[in-house]
Motif scaffolding. Structure first.
Motif, PDB file in Angstrom:
ATOM      1  N   LEU A 130       0.820  -1.215   0.000  1.00  0.00           N
ATOM      2  CA  LEU A 130       0.000   0.000   0.000  1.00  0.00           C
ATOM      3  C   LEU A 130       0.855   1.266   0.000  1.00  0.00           C
ATOM      4  N   GLY A 131       2.159   1.101   0.004  1.00  0.00           N
ATOM      5  CA  GLY A 131       3.038   2.260  -0.006  1.00  0.00           C
ATOM      6  C   GLY A 131       2.973   3.049   1.291  1.00  0.00           C
ATOM      7  N   LEU A 132       2.791   2.342   2.403  1.00  0.00           N
ATOM      8  CA  LEU A 132       2.751   3.013   3.707  1.00  0.00           C
ATOM      9  C   LEU A 132       4.066   2.762   4.438  1.00  0.00           C
ATOM     10  N   ASP A 133       4.374   3.642   5.388  1.00  0.00           N
ATOM     11  CA  ASP A 133       5.519   3.377   6.250  1.00  0.00           C
ATOM     12  C   ASP A 133       5.135   2.278   7.225  1.00  0.00           C
ATOM     13  N   LEU A 134       6.114   1.507   7.628  1.00  0.00           N
ATOM     14  CA  LEU A 134       5.833   0.413   8.563  1.00  0.00           C
ATOM     15  C   LEU A 134       5.126   0.940   9.810  1.00  0.00           C
ATOM     16  N   LEU A 135       5.552   2.118  10.254  1.00  0.00           N
ATOM     17  CA  LEU A 135       4.980   2.639  11.499  1.00  0.00           C
ATOM     18  C   LEU A 135       3.573   3.193  11.324  1.00  0.00           C
ATOM     19  N   GLN A 136       3.076   3.172  10.094  1.00  0.00           N
ATOM     20  CA  GLN A 136       1.674   3.558   9.890  1.00  0.00           C
ATOM     21  C   GLN A 136       0.741   2.364  10.011  1.00  0.00           C
ATOM     22  N   VAL A 137       1.302   1.170  10.119  1.00  0.00           N
ATOM     23  CA  VAL A 137       0.476  -0.037  10.065  1.00  0.00           C
ATOM     24  C   VAL A 137       0.608  -0.846  11.358  1.00  0.00           C
ATOM     25  N   ASP A 138      -0.524  -1.181  11.943  1.00  0.00           N
ATOM     26  CA  ASP A 138      -0.535  -2.126  13.064  1.00  0.00           C
ATOM     27  C   ASP A 138      -1.208  -3.396  12.580  1.00  0.00           C
ATOM     28  N   VAL A 139      -0.624  -4.529  12.891  1.00  0.00           N
ATOM     29  CA  VAL A 139      -1.325  -5.781  12.605  1.00  0.00           C
ATOM     30  C   VAL A 139      -1.507  -6.541  13.910  1.00  0.00           C
ATOM     31  N   ILE A 140      -2.743  -6.903  14.148  1.00  0.00           N
ATOM     32  CA  ILE A 140      -3.101  -7.547  15.401  1.00  0.00           C
ATOM     33  C   ILE A 140      -3.713  -8.901  15.067  1.00  0.00           C
ATOM     34  N   THR A 141      -3.188  -9.924  15.679  1.00  0.00           N
ATOM     35  CA  THR A 141      -3.759 -11.250  15.472  1.00  0.00           C
ATOM     36  C   THR A 141      -4.641 -11.573  16.664  1.00  0.00           C
ATOM     37  N   PRO A 142      -5.927 -11.627  16.455  1.00  0.00           N
ATOM     38  CA  PRO A 142      -6.826 -11.934  17.566  1.00  0.00           C
ATOM     39  C   PRO A 142      -6.829 -13.441  17.820  1.00  0.00           C
ATOM     40  N   ASP A 143      -7.841 -13.976  18.469  1.00  0.00           N
ATOM     41  CA  ASP A 143      -7.930 -15.427  18.601  1.00  0.00           C
ATOM     42  C   ASP A 143      -7.977 -16.022  17.204  1.00  0.00           C
ATOM     43  N   VAL A 144      -7.280 -17.130  17.039  1.00  0.00           N
ATOM     44  CA  VAL A 144      -7.240 -17.779  15.736  1.00  0.00           C
ATOM     45  C   VAL A 144      -7.779 -19.201  15.892  1.00  0.00           C
ATOM     46  N   GLY A 145      -8.719 -19.532  15.035  1.00  0.00           N
ATOM     47  CA  GLY A 145      -9.378 -20.843  15.143  1.00  0.00           C
ATOM     48  C   GLY A 145      -8.642 -21.949  14.430  1.00  0.00           C
ATOM     49  N   GLY A 146      -7.361 -22.095  14.773  1.00  0.00           N
ATOM     50  CA  GLY A 146      -6.537 -23.133  14.170  1.00  0.00           C
ATOM     51  C   GLY A 146      -5.795 -22.601  12.960  1.00  0.00           C
ATOM     52  N   GLY A 147      -4.587 -23.125  12.767  1.00  0.00           N
ATOM     53  CA  GLY A 147      -3.777 -22.686  11.634  1.00  0.00           C
ATOM     54  C   GLY A 147      -3.197 -23.882  10.900  1.00  0.00           C
ATOM     55  N   PHE A 148      -2.337 -24.614  11.595  1.00  0.00           N
ATOM     56  CA  PHE A 148      -1.707 -25.833  11.068  1.00  0.00           C
ATOM     57  C   PHE A 148      -0.842 -25.563   9.845  1.00  0.00           C
ATOM     58  N   GLY A 149      -0.472 -24.303   9.647  1.00  0.00           N
ATOM     59  CA  GLY A 149       0.440 -23.991   8.555  1.00  0.00           C
ATOM     60  C   GLY A 149      -0.138 -23.056   7.521  1.00  0.00           C
ATOM     61  N   VAL A 150      -1.394 -23.245   7.178  1.00  0.00           N
ATOM     62  CA  VAL A 150      -1.944 -22.500   6.041  1.00  0.00           C
ATOM     63  C   VAL A 150      -1.922 -20.991   6.287  1.00  0.00           C
ATOM     64  N   LYS A 151      -1.951 -20.593   7.550  1.00  0.00           N
ATOM     65  CA  LYS A 151      -2.003 -19.164   7.828  1.00  0.00           C
ATOM     66  C   LYS A 151      -0.611 -18.532   7.990  1.00  0.00           C
ATOM     67  N   ILE A 152       0.439 -19.333   7.696  1.00  0.00           N
ATOM     68  CA  ILE A 152       1.770 -18.720   7.682  1.00  0.00           C
ATOM     69  C   ILE A 152       2.027 -18.073   6.331  1.00  0.00           C
ATOM     70  N   ASN A 153       1.401 -18.577   5.294  1.00  0.00           N
ATOM     71  CA  ASN A 153       1.588 -17.929   3.999  1.00  0.00           C
ATOM     72  C   ASN A 153       0.980 -16.520   4.072  1.00  0.00           C
ATOM     73  N   HIS A 154       1.624 -15.559   3.446  1.00  0.00           N
ATOM     74  CA  HIS A 154       1.146 -14.196   3.466  1.00  0.00           C
ATOM     75  C   HIS A 154       1.889 -13.388   2.426  1.00  0.00           C
ATOM     76  N   PRO A 155       1.424 -12.273   1.981  1.00  0.00           N
ATOM     77  CA  PRO A 155       0.071 -11.808   2.256  1.00  0.00           C
ATOM     78  C   PRO A 155      -0.900 -12.537   1.325  1.00  0.00           C
ATOM     79  N   TRP A 156      -2.029 -12.920   1.850  1.00  0.00           N
ATOM     80  CA  TRP A 156      -3.086 -13.432   0.982  1.00  0.00           C
ATOM     81  C   TRP A 156      -3.658 -12.245   0.221  1.00  0.00           C
ATOM     82  N   PRO A 157      -4.148 -12.477  -0.994  1.00  0.00           N
ATOM     83  CA  PRO A 157      -4.735 -11.357  -1.742  1.00  0.00           C
ATOM     84  C   PRO A 157      -5.737 -10.584  -0.895  1.00  0.00           C
ATOM     85  N   GLU A 158      -6.528 -11.306  -0.126  1.00  0.00           N
ATOM     86  CA  GLU A 158      -7.585 -10.643   0.640  1.00  0.00           C
ATOM     87  C   GLU A 158      -7.014  -9.748   1.740  1.00  0.00           C
TER      88      GLU A 158
END
Ligand code: FES
Ligand code: FES
Lengths: 201, 800
Positions: free
Chosen positions: B230-258
């Motif tokens: 998005l062309g933002l500075d790192l300090l303009q962005v916060d990413v917060i991971t809330p409770d996650v309903g299981g991962g098992f690997g698939v959620k390590i890939n990033h960034p997903w298009p969505e």
């Protein structure tokens, strides 16, 4: 100009956990979505939206129902209980909730609300499940984390707590739509966990 | 009273909230967000001629519809290739929205943002895409044949060809008294967490800040990706991971298009926007794993000792390679297991197919490697007429041979050097636990009842705790509460409990006073992520080190306040006292007050602190080498991975008529180094074993030849219910602490799944007396194998 694609909206009163929610929803709105969004009760989870995983299970007039397979408008006039309504009136965990905690019956917790509603109703219907019946009770719910080992233990433990087999010392519970059976005390039971789960250090 | 919590089955602090429906998963976060839905490709391989979105904007409640043409700058570039590798000569990644070609059913083509998900999906249905269909490449065989190409500019569909060798395997095999040539096949499965992917973003126009909540295994990774795109500075962005309903690997890939598109939509529209994946989308547009074909040439002596091992395999990585070669590298390097393989060569091709991308799924290549090695061990035993455990035993690395260098480069770019272990003791334990030596009498007993049973065994070594680092920050407040942050995320592993155990032990504070935060870039901006069974090793160690630093400061200030030598102080239950004179003491909260020269007496601790004086009056209030606050921060960065290990043994029954396969007994011996919380570790093993059983007997991705996934629902993809897992899993522990980290931890997240297919295949083979070389296996496949085997082995006389 926006096309007039607006759907007919129905005013429905949903009775959830003893509270009336007046919601305005189109006929196609799933009960699961209405509970989560219109009622703000996000404890009911959606894992598949096609009736297979059981994560969305709520109690409708005391019976477990997959809320992703029911329209919100259909649920009007019924008493709905979600995971948020399972605790005892004094705020303590109900037998199923206590047992899942004691037995480490949850990891990520996403499937858990569906198991808790199912087991809460299940041990009311069958207060003394055999081991096979305990497995059967949760055989329609998917969990990807636990491998079900501790969930089955939790079902058996929940029945035990509900029957009052655990030493009792807690406050008597009140009426919660008749969903919980007799409670045993929770504090003493919790300390017991190592022996009941076989997971002692 | 402060007893050590390390090693105790402490009940989870996470549970009360989760049991009451109080979890906050990403879709639960209520910001009044608009909903984003995705137009996905219905074809496995096609060129996009045109996209018509005119019908969409007329729908009431639709706010935006975007295609590739609406993206600009970095957003219009392909998604990042996260983990490049020198042998990945033809890496390709997709665009956030397909530009002119789609390469799998499910690839994102356009997005709609609308008032709610229902309206958004209505709109998705009105987007008209004109496709020119291209031939689809489905499955390893088709990819190898390369009659059609997935990407025009990738010859042979080969993204990477890798060769690693340790000695001259060919010569070793040639000189060996016995040799075997074997082929093994593993199909596709997937992580399938109960919660799919999801992301919510809010753009704060006034402050120019973006906040993103996402169901990820790496907050810091998503943050960097979103900022860059998005062309933002790192300090303009916060990413917060809330409770996650299981991962098992698939959620390590990033960034997903969505993750990018939701963030972009929030910024463009100035409104919170969310995306919640449905189950079908999870099947067709997240990630799968496991599909590989293998060929083995092995040479061995009369005892079954390996003299040369040459493995060639073909890895199906789907349409793109965002996660590089981690899976096949793991498979190729972890294949060696607990054995001295003799000279070893492994060659793999990582191949494109027109199917969903492949990224790590719990085990991440190791189940395939383990399957190949363990099936090879069984084949050697069968060939020599030896006990399968004995053949393994002669090949085991011995306890006095650690550290053991395999001469291979691991997925983290470091050497595959085993840190510690005791494989011989483990083999003894698993034999005892499953009743290996008594099995023949059990078999006879069952045979007498007309029942057919078999036993199998499989061993693995798992490189865990890959670097480069994790960090932790410990902050002791004037209330005495200890607030700890580490950057990696949690998906149900009970980190808040296990990490609090570590802190309580190190600091001498009550467990209840420790609060752990994970996966929030506002609290810890430097972190890697949760994968490779690394959380306990990496963050556990970092937290231990940070707590140690905080403790040093506590003792320094307390020694000043109590006028005692730091050596003479102890911290018990949150109180620092002089050993042997408990009356001379100070609360941690009071020490926290003393740590800050700016002392407004707002709370009781501050008032209490007035009786103490600390600091040297001849120095500034904050000394040059000091800082205000009672904090400790540290990072843990190991030289290389730790190596956990284990062995599983299984007894199965096969129905002589229906070929139904039932697991009668499942036994596990595992060594994950020092155990923090045995209840949690066993829970991880249970879950892994169930996934192993799913992968061995039920789960596969049923693609047809045109690349349609035919079983993209929980109705048709057979994930185990309780009815598919054995009634009990017998577990025995072995603890060989890792010398690589201060607590000796090795990690336990993935282990349970690794040897499942290998052990179950061995047991079925033992029951049936016919080779099992491909997994998963269904009753009908077993039935078919019996028929083929009967034809193949029937002599003409018998045929009469
Ligand atoms: S969400 Fe309703 S059964 Fe899965
Ligand atoms: S606890 Fe995670 S799905 Fe059941």
């Amino acid at each position: 100009m926006a096309e007039n694609t607006a759907e007919k909206i129905h005013d429905v009163r949903l009775e959830v956990n003893g509270v009336t929610h007046a919601v305005a929803v189109p006929a196609r709105r799933l009960l699961s979505d209405a509970l989560r969004q219109e009622c703000g009760l996000t404890g009911t989870h959606v894992g598949c939206e096609h009736g297979v995983c059981g994560a969305c299970t709520v109690l409708v007039d005391g019976r477990p129902v997959r809320s992703c397979l029911m329209f919100a408008v259909t649920a009007a006039g019924s008493e709905i209980t979600t995971v948020e309504g399972l605790a005892e009136p004094d705020g303590s965990l109900n037998p199923a909730q206590q047992a899942f905690r004691e037995c480490h019956g949850l990891q990520c917790g996403f499937c858990t609300p569906g198991f808790l509603t199912t087991v809460t109703a299940g041990i009311k219907e069958n207060p003394c499940p055999t081991h096979e019946e305990a497995r059967e009770m949760v055989a329609g719910n998917l969990c990807r984390c636990t491998g079900y080992q501790n969930i089955v233990k939790a079902v058996e433990r929940a029945a035990e707590i509900a029957r009052g087999d655990a030493p009792a010392a807690g406050p008597p519970d009140g009426d919660d739509g008749g969903l919980e059976a007799a409670t045993g005390d929770t504090e003493v039971a919790r300390k017991d966990d190592a022996s009941t789960t076989g997971l002692g250090a | 009273m402060s007893t050590k919590l390390m090693g105790e089955a402490v009940q989870r602090v996470e549970d009360d909230r989760l049991l009451r429906g109080g979890g906050q998963y990403v879709d639960d976060i209520d910001l009044g967000a608009l909903h984003l839905a995705v137009v996905r490709s219905p074809h496995a391989h096609a060129r996009i001629r045109s996209i018509d979105v005119d019908a969409v904007l007329d729908i009431e409640g639709v706010h935006a519809v975007w295609t590739y043409d609406d993206l600009d700058g970095a957003m219009a570039e392909p998604l990042p290739l996260l983990i490049p590798h020198p042998t990945l000569t033809h890496g390709r990644t997709q665009y956030a929205l397909a530009r002119d070609e789609v390469n799998y059913v499910g690839e994102a083509i356009a997005v709609v943002v609308a008032d709610d998900r229902y309206v958004a999906e209505d709109a998705v249905g009105r987007v008209v895409v004109d496709f020119e269909l291209l031939p689809a490449v489905v499955g390893v065989e088709a990819a190898r044949a390369a009659e059609n190409l997935v990407h025009d500019d990738v010859p042979g569909n080969i993204a990477a060809r890798s060769v690693q060798q340790n000695g001259d395997a060919e010569a070793g095999i040639k000189a060996a008294p016995h040799t075997l040539s074997l082929d093994f096949d593993i199909e596709r499965s997937a992580c399938m967490p109960m919660e799919g992917r999801g992301v919510t973003a809010r753009w704060d126009t006034a402050n120019g800040r973006l906040q993103v909540w996402t169901s990820t295994q790496t907050s810091t990774g998503v943050r960097a990706a979103v900022a860059a795109k998005l062309g933002l500075d790192l300090l303009q962005v916060d990413v917060i991971t809330p409770d996650v309903g299981g991962g098992f690997g698939v959620k390590i890939n990033h960034p997903w298009p969505e993750e990018l598109l939701v963030s972009l939509a929030a910024q463009r529209l100035g409104r919170p926007v969310k995306f919640t994946e449905d189950r079908r989308e999870h099947f067709i547009s997240s990630a799968h794993e496991r599909a590989q074909l293998h060929h083995v040439d092995v040479g061995f002596d009369d005892e079954g000792r390996l003299l040369g091992l040459d493995v060639r395999f073909w890895h199906d990585h789907g349409a793109y390679t965002p996660y590089g070669l981690i899976v096949p590298i793991n498979a190729s390097t972890q294949l060696v297991g607990p054995y001295k393989t003799g000279p070893y060569r492994v060659t793999f091709d990582s191949l494109y197919t027109n199917t969903v991308i492949v990224t790590p799924y719990r085990g991440a290549g190791r189940p395939q490697g383990c399957f190949v090695m363990e099936r090879t061990m069984d084949a050697i035993a069968a060939y020599l007429g030896k006990d399968r455990a004995d053949v393994r035993e002669v090949n085991l690395i011995q306890p006095d041979e650690f550290p053991y260098d395999h001469g291979l480069v691991f997925q983290d770019g470091r050497e595959t050097i085993y840190d510690s272990g005791d494989f011989a003791a483990m083999l003894e334990k698993i034999k005892t636990l499953v009743g290996w030596d008594d099995f023949e009498s059990y078999r006879a007993e069952m045979a007498a009842q007309g029942r057919r049973v078999g036993i199998g065994l499989a061993a693995y070594v798992e490189g865990t705790g890959a670097g480069p680092y994790e960090g932790a920050h410990v902050n002791i407040e004037s209330s005495g509460k200890v607030k700890v942050a580490t950057g990696l995320t949690s998906q149900g592993q009970g980190h808040q409990t296990a990490f609090a155990q570590i802190v309580a032990d190190e600091l001498g504070v009550p467990f209840e006073d420790v609060e752990i935060t994970t996966g929030d870039t506002r609290r810890m901006a430097y972190a890697v992520g949760t994968f490779a069974s690394r959380a306990a090793v990496m963050s556990g160690s970092a937290i231990h080190l940070a707590a140690k630093r905080a403790k040093e400061k506590v003792l320094r200030l307390a020694s000043d306040a109590l006028e005692a030598d730091p050596e003479d102080l102890q911290i018990v239950d949150g109180v620092v006292s002089v050993k042997g004179s408990p009356g001379t003491s100070i609360n941690l909260g009071t020490v926290a007050v003393l740590s800050n020269p700016l002392r407004y007496a707002f709370d009781e601790a501050s008032k209490a602190a007035t009786q103490f004086s600390v600091g040297d009056a001849s120095k500034p209030p904050v000394a040059e080498d000091d800082e205000p606050g009672l904090e400790g921060k540290d990072f843990y960065s190991p030289i290389r991975s730790t190596f956990a290990s284990g062995m599983h043994a299984v007894i199965v029954e096969t129905d002589p008529d229906t070929a139904e396969i039932t697991i009668l007994k499942y036994a596990v011996v595992h060594d994950c180094g020092t155990v923090i919380n045995p209840m949690i570790v066993e829970g991880q093993i249970h879950g892994g074993v169930a996934q192993g059983i799913g992968g061995a007997l039920y789960e596969k991705m049923a693609y047809d030849e045109s690349g349609q996934l035919l079983n993209a629902s929980f109705m048709d993809f057979l994930m185990p219910y309780v009815t598919e897992v054995p009634d009990s899993i017998d577990i025995d522990h072995l603890e060989t602490p890792s010398p690589l980290n201060p607590l000796g931890i090795k990690g336990a997240g993935e282990a349970g799944v690794i040897p499942g297919s290998a052990a179950i295949a061995a047991a079925i083979e033992d029951a049936e007396g016919l080779p099992i070389t491909a997994m998963p296996i269904s009753p009908s496949e077993l039935f078919e194998l019996r028929a083929q085997h009967a034809v193949a082995t029937t002599t003409p006389e018998e045929n009469r």
